[in-house]
Design a protein around this motif. Structure first.
Motif, mmCIF file in Angstrom:
data_model
loop_
_atom_site.group_PDB
_atom_site.id
_atom_site.type_symbol
_atom_site.label_atom_id
_atom_site.label_comp_id
_atom_site.label_asym_id
_atom_site.label_seq_id
_atom_site.Cartn_x
_atom_site.Cartn_y
_atom_site.Cartn_z
ATOM 1 N N LEU A 1 -33.012 13.261 4.848
ATOM 2 C CA LEU A 1 -32.511 14.054 3.618
ATOM 3 C C LEU A 1 -31.270 12.758 3.473
ATOM 4 C CD1 LEU A 1 -32.894 17.579 3.295
ATOM 5 C CD2 LEU A 1 -34.478 16.142 2.147
ATOM 6 N N ASN A 2 -31.694 12.048 3.640
ATOM 7 C CA ASN A 2 -30.588 10.347 3.221
ATOM 8 C C ASN A 2 -30.746 9.239 3.381
ATOM 9 O OD1 ASN A 2 -28.662 8.022 4.326
ATOM 10 N ND2 ASN A 2 -27.184 9.595 4.941
ATOM 11 N N HIS A 3 -29.980 9.631 2.210
ATOM 12 C CA HIS A 3 -30.948 8.076 1.222
ATOM 13 C C HIS A 3 -30.609 6.576 1.328
ATOM 14 C CE1 HIS A 3 -31.650 10.675 -3.150
ATOM 15 N NE2 HIS A 3 -30.010 11.427 -2.439
ATOM 16 N N ASN B 1 -31.474 15.301 14.449
ATOM 17 C CA ASN B 1 -30.244 14.601 14.758
ATOM 18 C C ASN B 1 -28.941 15.492 14.017
ATOM 19 O OD1 ASN B 1 -29.309 13.268 11.376
ATOM 20 N ND2 ASN B 1 -31.770 12.180 12.158
ATOM 21 N N LYS B 2 -27.735 15.853 14.167
ATOM 22 C CA LYS B 2 -27.362 16.267 13.612
ATOM 23 C C LYS B 2 -26.821 16.586 11.532
ATOM 24 C CE LYS B 2 -21.928 17.985 14.635
ATOM 25 N NZ LYS B 2 -20.926 17.212 15.022
ATOM 26 N N GLU B 3 -26.637 15.334 11.001
ATOM 27 C CA GLU B 3 -26.490 14.866 9.861
ATOM 28 C C GLU B 3 -27.936 15.762 9.190
ATOM 29 O OE1 GLU B 3 -25.828 11.407 6.398
ATOM 30 O OE2 GLU B 3 -26.683 10.813 9.063
ATOM 31 N N ASN B 4 -29.163 14.937 10.072
ATOM 32 C CA ASN B 4 -30.766 15.614 9.071
ATOM 33 C C ASN B 4 -30.287 17.185 9.416
ATOM 34 O OD1 ASN B 4 -32.212 14.529 7.524
ATOM 35 N ND2 ASN B 4 -33.370 14.664 9.122
ATOM 36 N N ILE B 5 -30.000 17.805 10.163
ATOM 37 C CA ILE B 5 -30.572 18.927 10.558
ATOM 38 C C ILE B 5 -29.157 20.053 9.279
ATOM 39 C CG2 ILE B 5 -30.317 21.020 12.349
ATOM 40 C CD1 ILE B 5 -32.441 19.699 12.724
ATOM 41 N N THR C 1 -32.219 26.674 19.655
ATOM 42 C CA THR C 1 -30.156 26.316 19.137
ATOM 43 C C THR C 1 -30.938 26.067 17.827
ATOM 44 O OG1 THR C 1 -29.613 25.061 21.042
ATOM 45 C CG2 THR C 1 -27.949 24.904 18.553
ATOM 46 N N LEU C 2 -31.730 25.736 17.095
ATOM 47 C CA LEU C 2 -32.295 25.156 15.374
ATOM 48 C C LEU C 2 -32.626 26.202 15.372
ATOM 49 C CD1 LEU C 2 -32.570 23.504 12.849
ATOM 50 C CD2 LEU C 2 -34.462 23.186 13.762
#
Length: 290
Positions: A178-180, A221-225, A273-274
């Motif tokens: 979800l990061n362009h 990864n942290k950003e995408n989660i 954790t997720l």
């Protein structure tokens, strides 16, 4: 009458929507996911494969095609499909078969009793099924009222999605990156297309299940989660399926003379954790080992 390019028709599927289903795997995808476990479904045309472990070295293929010195040479002549016809073990073969819509309809309705008794149906998967939307539409119109699901990444032209809106009961939407910039770099896909198509489905209020392939380091990864959780909350989604990634496709890569990229699946603690993070946001999580 249209044709579909199909790699596999899997009866009695239980992971591709509700009930017992028949899943039709279609060939052709416009993404390049490094973790793809179905590399035979990426290219939108038929491909020759060679499975070395199944080869008995009878050299029937060499006798048929004199320009081959050994079976592996077929990768130098990928357009010569006739070379596969004399292989007695299936070590040489073709990924992809053109099936007319009428023929596929006959196959799908064979299991209508199973669909009816389990609230199941038919699922079109891939590859990216939206790329063959017109042929799928033709099939759906002839098998209704059988329940129809489409598994898609939504990285496809808007008009293809609109072909199927009035004929699909359920969309299984794979949310990946979800990061362009990362979506473009890693998947070779324009994330704007995904968001636009998702809003079309949402506006039409069609049943949708969100699926998320858990792949380190690409998606998990942290950003995408964080972006995933925000996406779910912004769209009022309270249920998600997390897909465990595997490397069972390794032999398929070898059969196409390709190398599988490196990736890892999250640990049990990372998945736990997720799940806790999602529970805090009132989002139910199912972990599927497909």
């Amino acid at each position: 009458m249209h044709e579909l390019l199909v790699t596999k028709i899997q009866r009695f599927s239980v992971h591709d929507g509700p009930g017992i289903r028949t899943t039709v795997f279609l060939k052709g995808c416009n993404l390049k996911c490094p973790w793809c476990c179905n590399p035979e479904n990426i290219k939108p045309q038929m491909e020759i494969y060679f499975k070395k472990k199944d080869c008995i070295e009878c050299f029937e293929c060499v006798k048929r095609c004199k320009f081959l010195e050994k079976p592996e040479d077929i990768f130098k002549f990928p357009e010569h499909f006739e070379c596969t016809k004399s292989c007695p073990t299936g070590a040489l073969g073709i990924y992809g078969e053109k099936i007319k819509t009428e023929e596929l309809v006959k196959i799908l309705i064979k299991d209508i009793d199973y669909y009816n008794n389990t609230n199941g149906g038919v699922t079109f998967s891939g590859g990216e099924p939206l790329l063959q939307s017109k042929a799928i539409k033709e099939v759906i119109k002839k098998i209704k009222p059988i329940h129809v699901a489409i598994e898609t990444s939504l990285f496809a032209p808007e008009e293809n999605l609109k072909d199927l809106l009035d004929h699909t009961d359920l969309f299984l939407v794979d949310v990946k990156i979800l990061n362009h910039k990362m979506a473009q770099k890693t998947l070779q896909g324009n994330l704007k297309t995904f968001y636009k198509n998702f809003q079309i489905i949402k506006k039409e209020k069609i049943d949708t299940i969100i699926r998320f392939p858990a792949v380190k380091p690409y998606t998990f990864n942290k950003e995408n989660i964080k972006k995933l959780i925000n996406f779910l909350r912004e769209n009022n989604i309270h249920h998600i399926q997390i897909l465990e990634i595997h490397k069972l496709g390794l032999e398929k890569y070898k059969s196409l003379n390709l190398k599988m990229k490196n990736f890892k699946k999250p640990t049990k603690n990372e998945i736990k954790t997720l799940k806790n993070k999602l529970n805090e946001k009132s989002i139910k999580m199912d972990y599927l080992k497909i």
